[in-house]
Scaffold this active site. Structure first.
Site, short mmCIF file in Angstrom:
data_model
loop_
_atom_site.label_atom_id
_atom_site.label_comp_id
_atom_site.label_asym_id
_atom_site.label_seq_id
_atom_site.Cartn_x
_atom_site.Cartn_y
_atom_site.Cartn_z
N ARG A 122 0.83 -1.46 -0.22
CA ARG A 122 -0.02 -0.04 0.31
C ARG A 122 0.86 1.63 0.06
O ARG A 122 0.63 2.30 0.32
CB ARG A 122 -0.92 -0.24 1.35
CG ARG A 122 -2.02 -1.10 0.86
CD ARG A 122 -3.08 -0.59 2.18
NE ARG A 122 -4.11 -2.05 1.97
CZ ARG A 122 -3.68 -3.15 2.49
NH1 ARG A 122 -2.57 -3.15 3.48
NH2 ARG A 122 -4.40 -4.81 2.25
N LYS A 144 3.20 10.98 -10.73
CA LYS A 144 2.12 10.17 -11.65
C LYS A 144 3.24 8.38 -12.26
O LYS A 144 4.00 9.35 -12.71
CB LYS A 144 1.76 10.72 -13.17
CG LYS A 144 0.67 12.13 -13.18
CD LYS A 144 -0.05 12.28 -14.40
CE LYS A 144 -0.90 13.51 -14.60
NZ LYS A 144 -1.01 13.86 -15.54
N GLU A 186 8.79 17.73 -24.36
CA GLU A 186 8.69 18.28 -23.47
C GLU A 186 9.26 20.00 -22.91
O GLU A 186 8.70 20.60 -22.37
CB GLU A 186 8.75 17.58 -22.04
CG GLU A 186 7.82 16.00 -22.09
CD GLU A 186 7.10 15.59 -22.39
OE1 GLU A 186 6.20 16.25 -22.73
OE2 GLU A 186 6.46 14.65 -23.06
N LYS A 228 7.52 22.94 -14.37
CA LYS A 228 6.30 21.46 -13.79
C LYS A 228 5.97 21.46 -12.42
O LYS A 228 5.33 21.03 -12.13
CB LYS A 228 7.08 20.07 -14.17
CG LYS A 228 6.58 19.23 -13.44
CD LYS A 228 5.83 18.23 -15.10
CE LYS A 228 5.10 17.13 -14.27
NZ LYS A 228 5.40 15.40 -14.87
N GLU A 238 -4.50 17.95 -10.75
CA GLU A 238 -5.17 17.84 -12.21
C GLU A 238 -6.90 17.75 -12.54
O GLU A 238 -7.70 17.22 -13.79
CB GLU A 238 -4.92 16.27 -13.60
CG GLU A 238 -4.82 17.20 -15.15
CD GLU A 238 -4.28 16.05 -16.20
OE1 GLU A 238 -3.21 15.69 -15.94
OE2 GLU A 238 -4.72 15.90 -17.16
N ARG A 242 -3.08 21.56 -14.30
CA ARG A 242 -2.16 20.73 -14.49
C ARG A 242 -2.42 20.20 -16.10
O ARG A 242 -0.80 19.42 -16.87
CB ARG A 242 -2.18 19.32 -13.72
CG ARG A 242 -0.90 18.25 -13.94
CD ARG A 242 -0.38 17.54 -12.78
NE ARG A 242 0.15 16.56 -12.61
CZ ARG A 242 0.67 15.51 -12.14
NH1 ARG A 242 1.13 16.01 -10.90
NH2 ARG A 242 2.42 15.04 -12.20
N ASN A 246 -0.68 18.82 -20.75
CA ASN A 246 -0.94 18.17 -21.77
C ASN A 246 -0.50 18.66 -23.30
O ASN A 246 -1.37 18.07 -24.13
CB ASN A 246 -2.26 17.35 -21.78
CG ASN A 246 -2.47 16.38 -20.42
OD1 ASN A 246 -1.26 15.86 -19.82
ND2 ASN A 246 -3.11 16.18 -19.49
N HIS A 249 -0.27 15.97 -26.07
CA HIS A 249 -0.46 14.93 -25.86
C HIS A 249 -1.74 13.77 -26.33
O HIS A 249 -1.13 13.11 -26.29
CB HIS A 249 -0.70 14.74 -24.34
CG HIS A 249 0.69 15.17 -23.73
ND1 HIS A 249 1.74 16.55 -23.78
CD2 HIS A 249 1.74 14.21 -23.09
CE1 HIS A 249 3.13 15.95 -22.98
NE2 HIS A 249 2.82 14.53 -22.90
N HIS A 253 -0.70 10.96 -28.00
CA HIS A 253 -1.52 9.55 -27.17
C HIS A 253 -1.85 8.92 -28.52
O HIS A 253 -1.16 7.51 -28.53
CB HIS A 253 -1.91 9.88 -26.02
CG HIS A 253 -1.29 10.31 -25.00
ND1 HIS A 253 -1.59 10.37 -23.93
CD2 HIS A 253 -0.32 9.90 -24.86
CE1 HIS A 253 -0.30 10.66 -23.02
NE2 HIS A 253 0.14 9.81 -23.40
N HIS A 266 7.52 9.36 -27.37
CA HIS A 266 6.86 9.68 -26.62
C HIS A 266 6.91 11.37 -27.00
O HIS A 266 6.32 11.89 -27.69
CB HIS A 266 7.01 9.73 -25.27
CG HIS A 266 6.15 10.74 -24.85
ND1 HIS A 266 4.25 10.29 -24.66
CD2 HIS A 266 6.06 11.64 -23.64
CE1 HIS A 266 3.85 11.34 -23.63
NE2 HIS A 266 5.09 12.13 -23.17
#
Ligand SMILES: NC(=O)c1ccc[n+]([C@@H]2O[C@H](COP(=O)([O-])OP(=O)(O)OC[C@H]3O[C@@H](n4cnc5c(N)ncnc54)[C@H](O)[C@@H]3O)[C@@H](O)[C@H]2O)c1
Ligand SMILES: [Zn+2]
Length: 360
Positions: A122, A144, A186, A228, A238, A242, A246, A249, A253, A266
């Site tokens: 956990r 993330k 980026e 960032k 987000e 935030r 993206n 993105h 993606h 990427h």
């Protein structure tokens, strides 16, 4: 001897953590002594990075109860099955809740190790030692973590912040040109979404960056991480701001998924995605034509693609974009530009313009 050029903090209350940027950091015991919790440390890396940086990392961790997991290299291995290998290693060695994982590698290793750290018993501690430009300026910061699913990229994951990030720019010297350029995508993104003066700096400094001048690199990583870190501190989960990170993105993606993971890097997919987002912003009357041209010119100078792959149809784009995480209640949300240095998120845009962007 290590040299730390800069220390930033991601401000998240009692989960705040430092980002160190410099040279030789990954091999300096002092950073691990300061941030490792407990005695048990598991270094997670891959077959490419291990021969380059594992030995010195393990040497810096001398005195701890250290072991390692060496995973296969590649985005295609960013899966639950492979994360399971980390759990198996931890359980076999009877690692307790008070252990620390060290992610030594690029974004793939960082995301998987972070996810293992978020879920093993956990949640245990972890330290990011990003060794690609992309991971130093982006994926190692912000918490993330996760893996891909056959039906969607990064669809399985958790938020779990590291204890510290050691961004050692000297490790970037062994990166190949394509991977390096992928990270630059980026870096350019931060200029586009929030930092017009950084974008101007990048226009002036691009040749030095491409020759990997240490001071230019250090400044680029610092400015990117600063941006960032500020966004993450303001909006960790987000809910709003935030999402600006993206930019490019959603289109990106779609390219990564449409072409098959690993075919386009990427950052390459994001680079083209940013050009598509800028093109759409211009068609919608938001972004001046000159800003569109400057954005694409800088991306191209960085050695990145500016056009969508010919193999991909508009239909393919729309299908993949429809299952993207950024779709809220069935509505497609996109990050668009109002100027260089100024982005916004909207789901309210003229679909015929999106059609024009994707078909031309
Ligand atoms: N968590 C986040 O917020 C976030 C943000 C952006 C991207 N990501 C994820 O990051 C991943 C991409 O990261 P990446 O671009 O670092 O890819 P990567 O981790 O696959 O690394 C790229 C390649 O470089 C190799 N490598 C790493 N360090 C090296 C070094 N110093 N010298 C030589 N080779 C080296 C790797 O083994 C790999 O072959 C994607 O999975 C993406 O989804 C996550
Ligand atoms: Zn990205």
């Amino acid at each position: 001897m290590s040299k730390c050029n800069c220390k930033l903090t991601v401000e998240l209350g009692d989960r705040s953590y430092p980002i160190y940027i410099g040279e030789g950091l990954y091999a300096d015991a002092a950073y691990y002594r300061q941030h490792v919790r407990g005695r048990q440390v598991m270094v997670v890396t891959n077959e490419t990075v291990a021969p380059l940086y594992l030995e010195q990392t393990l040497a810096a961790l001398q005195g701890f109860d250290v072991s390692q997991v060496i995973l296969p290299d590649g985005e295609v291995y960013k899966t639950l099955d492979v994360v399971n290998e980390i759990y198996t290693a931890l359980l076999t060695k009877r690692y307790s809740r008070n252990c620390t994982l060290v992610a030594l590698g690029g974004g793939v290793i960082g995301d998987m190790t972070g996810f293992a750290a978020a879920t093993y018993q956990r949640g245990v501690n972890f330290i990011q030692v990003p060794t690609t430009l992309l991971s130093q300026v982006d994926s190692s910061v912000g918490g993330k973590t996760g893996v891909n699913h056959a039906l969607g990229k990064n669809m399985i994951g958790a938020f779990h912040q590291p204890r510290a990030v050691l961004a050692d720019t000297s490790t970037l010297n062994t990166l190949d040109d394509r991977q390096f350029a992928s990270g630059l995508a980026e870096v350019i993104k931060y200029g586009l979404i929030a930092e017009a003066d950084f974008f101007v700096w990048l226009e002036a400094e691009m040749d030095n960056l491409l020759s990997r001048d240490p001071m230019s690199l250090s400044t680029a990583v610092e400015r990117s991480c600063r941006c960032k870190a500020a966004v993450v501190a303001a909006d960790e989960r987000e809910a709003g701001q935030r999402a600006l990170l993206n930019l490019g993105h959603t289109f990106g993606h779609a390219i990564e998924t449409g072409m098959g993971y690993g075919e386009w890097l990427h950052g390459e997919a994001v680079a083209t995605g940013m050009c598509l987002a800028a093109d759409l912003s211009w068609r919608l009357g938001r972004l001046p034509r000159t800003d569109l041209e400057r954005a694409c010119a800088l991306i191209e100078r960085a050695g990145l693609p500016v056009n969508a792959p010919e193999e991909m149809s508009e239909q393919q784009f729309l299908e993949v974009m429809a299952v993207d995480k950024k779709v809220l209640d069935g509505k497609l949300r996109l990050v668009l530009l109002d100027a260089i240095g100024q982005a916004m998120v909207t789901e309210d845009f003229d679909r015929t313009k999106l059609h024009e962007t994707l078909s031309e």
